[in-house]
Design an enzyme around this catalytic site. Sequence first.
Site, PDB file in Angstrom:
ATOM      1  N   ALA A  32       0.909  -1.215   0.002  1.00  0.00           N
ATOM      2  CA  ALA A  32      -0.121   0.096  -0.039  1.00  0.00           C
ATOM      3  C   ALA A  32       0.902   1.263  -0.026  1.00  0.00           C
ATOM      4  O   ALA A  32       0.830   2.181   0.799  1.00  0.00           O
ATOM      5  CB  ALA A  32      -1.032  -0.032   1.349  1.00  0.00           C
ATOM      6  N   HIS A  34       2.822   4.799  -0.524  1.00  0.00           N
ATOM      7  CA  HIS A  34       2.622   5.923  -0.825  1.00  0.00           C
ATOM      8  C   HIS A  34       3.894   6.703  -0.847  1.00  0.00           C
ATOM      9  O   HIS A  34       5.063   6.119  -0.777  1.00  0.00           O
ATOM     10  CB  HIS A  34       2.094   6.426   0.360  1.00  0.00           C
ATOM     11  CG  HIS A  34       2.531   6.461   1.642  1.00  0.00           C
ATOM     12  ND1 HIS A  34       3.553   6.771   2.049  1.00  0.00           N
ATOM     13  CD2 HIS A  34       2.227   5.357   2.881  1.00  0.00           C
ATOM     14  CE1 HIS A  34       3.828   6.279   3.536  1.00  0.00           C
ATOM     15  NE2 HIS A  34       2.965   5.426   3.871  1.00  0.00           N
ATOM     16  N   GLY A  36       5.766   8.560   1.174  1.00  0.00           N
ATOM     17  CA  GLY A  36       6.905   8.325   1.984  1.00  0.00           C
ATOM     18  C   GLY A  36       7.701   7.105   1.889  1.00  0.00           C
ATOM     19  O   GLY A  36       8.854   7.107   1.900  1.00  0.00           O
ATOM     20  N   HIS A  37       6.952   5.852   1.617  1.00  0.00           N
ATOM     21  CA  HIS A  37       7.709   4.625   1.004  1.00  0.00           C
ATOM     22  C   HIS A  37       8.593   5.110  -0.139  1.00  0.00           C
ATOM     23  O   HIS A  37       9.819   4.548  -0.406  1.00  0.00           O
ATOM     24  CB  HIS A  37       6.825   3.626   0.576  1.00  0.00           C
ATOM     25  CG  HIS A  37       6.180   3.128   1.622  1.00  0.00           C
ATOM     26  ND1 HIS A  37       4.644   3.164   1.731  1.00  0.00           N
ATOM     27  CD2 HIS A  37       6.298   2.355   2.738  1.00  0.00           C
ATOM     28  CE1 HIS A  37       4.143   2.504   2.739  1.00  0.00           C
ATOM     29  NE2 HIS A  37       5.022   1.932   3.439  1.00  0.00           N
ATOM     30  N   SER A 185       0.431   7.645   5.358  1.00  0.00           N
ATOM     31  CA  SER A 185       0.557   6.347   5.937  1.00  0.00           C
ATOM     32  C   SER A 185      -0.600   5.514   5.197  1.00  0.00           C
ATOM     33  O   SER A 185      -1.428   5.926   4.735  1.00  0.00           O
ATOM     34  CB  SER A 185      -0.043   6.497   7.201  1.00  0.00           C
ATOM     35  OG  SER A 185      -0.764   5.465   7.550  1.00  0.00           O
ATOM     36  N   SER A 186      -0.080   4.137   4.980  1.00  0.00           N
ATOM     37  CA  SER A 186      -1.361   3.387   4.309  1.00  0.00           C
ATOM     38  C   SER A 186      -2.515   3.471   4.769  1.00  0.00           C
ATOM     39  O   SER A 186      -3.409   2.950   4.257  1.00  0.00           O
ATOM     40  CB  SER A 186      -0.428   2.074   4.389  1.00  0.00           C
ATOM     41  OG  SER A 186       0.863   1.887   3.841  1.00  0.00           O
ATOM     42  N   ARG A 187      -2.568   3.876   6.045  1.00  0.00           N
ATOM     43  CA  ARG A 187      -3.904   3.568   6.708  1.00  0.00           C
ATOM     44  C   ARG A 187      -4.844   4.857   6.171  1.00  0.00           C
ATOM     45  O   ARG A 187      -5.987   4.765   6.239  1.00  0.00           O
ATOM     46  CB  ARG A 187      -4.072   3.567   8.002  1.00  0.00           C
ATOM     47  CG  ARG A 187      -3.296   2.377   8.768  1.00  0.00           C
ATOM     48  CD  ARG A 187      -3.534   2.343  10.032  1.00  0.00           C
ATOM     49  NE  ARG A 187      -3.247   0.775  10.506  1.00  0.00           N
ATOM     50  CZ  ARG A 187      -2.109   0.473  10.939  1.00  0.00           C
ATOM     51  NH1 ARG A 187      -0.986   1.223  10.702  1.00  0.00           N
ATOM     52  NH2 ARG A 187      -1.997  -0.796  11.725  1.00  0.00           N
TER      53      ARG A 187
END
Length: 282
Positions: A32, A34, A36-37, A185-187
């Site tokens: 997932a 984003h 950030g990754h 965040s993936s969330r």
Amino acid sequence: MKLIRTVAELQAILVQKREKNKSIGFVPTMGALHQGHIELVKRAIAENDISVVSIFVNPTQFNDQNDLLKYPRTLDADCKLLQEIATDIVFSPDENEIYPEPDIRQFNFGLLETVMEGRFRPGHFNGVAQVVSRLFDIVKPDKAYFGEKDFQQLAIIRELVSRLKRNVQIVSCPIVREKDGLAMSSRNIRLNENQRKEAVLIFKTLSDSKTLRKEYTVQALKQWVTSQINAVSGLQVEYFDIVDGFTLQSIKEWSNTEYPVGCIAVYAGKVRLIDNIVYCTL
Ligand code: PAF
């Protein structure tokens, strides 16, 4: 870019690279992906000969089965993003590859894990340590990249590496934020429109608290941050603590540390978000 599913196939490739003295940069993720990754991966690509990104939703680090079930799984989109930035290898194993047998190792990180995330998510860091040590054994990276949003995870991983005497350099990378300040965040994709708007208040409050820090005691600032966020009906602070950035223990006075960090976990409905702010950079 190569998508690899098995440990055997990955190791066969990496052995050859290592024989040619190629350095390996590794970014472990649960998918997932984003921005950030992507920043972590870009750095791994820039600083190493070979970049490896793992995508594995690790069941042993979820203390809440519902959270595990709801965790977004978006392998095709993830691979597309990684391909665009020219990642070399994506490793997306299934559970049997990572845990051919149940991992019964119990890590004890002492005071580092009894606070904040460790306190509210019992067993979480044991699961993180299991999967990260297993992935390090498989990939044997020279450098591994982690985001500072998971501030406590970073401290635990540094401790893990030093205890297991692994020869891997841990590289920490700054939090990447949406334009309005919400930490990526993936969330976040689980937030509805209203929750997404309200969630902005988390970083806004942390930023404002940085300005107030000079006038407020530690205790007063903790209360202020918590009450500001809890005043929004859709947000509920699980914890906000101001800690020493090395030991992660609560401070009572600003003079207790040169490295005060405010760490927060907030529920927006059923979605749990974390963030942090460094009050004073060393
Ligand atoms: O930060 C994460 O996404 C996970 O905790 C990690 C480090 C990939 C281990 O599963």
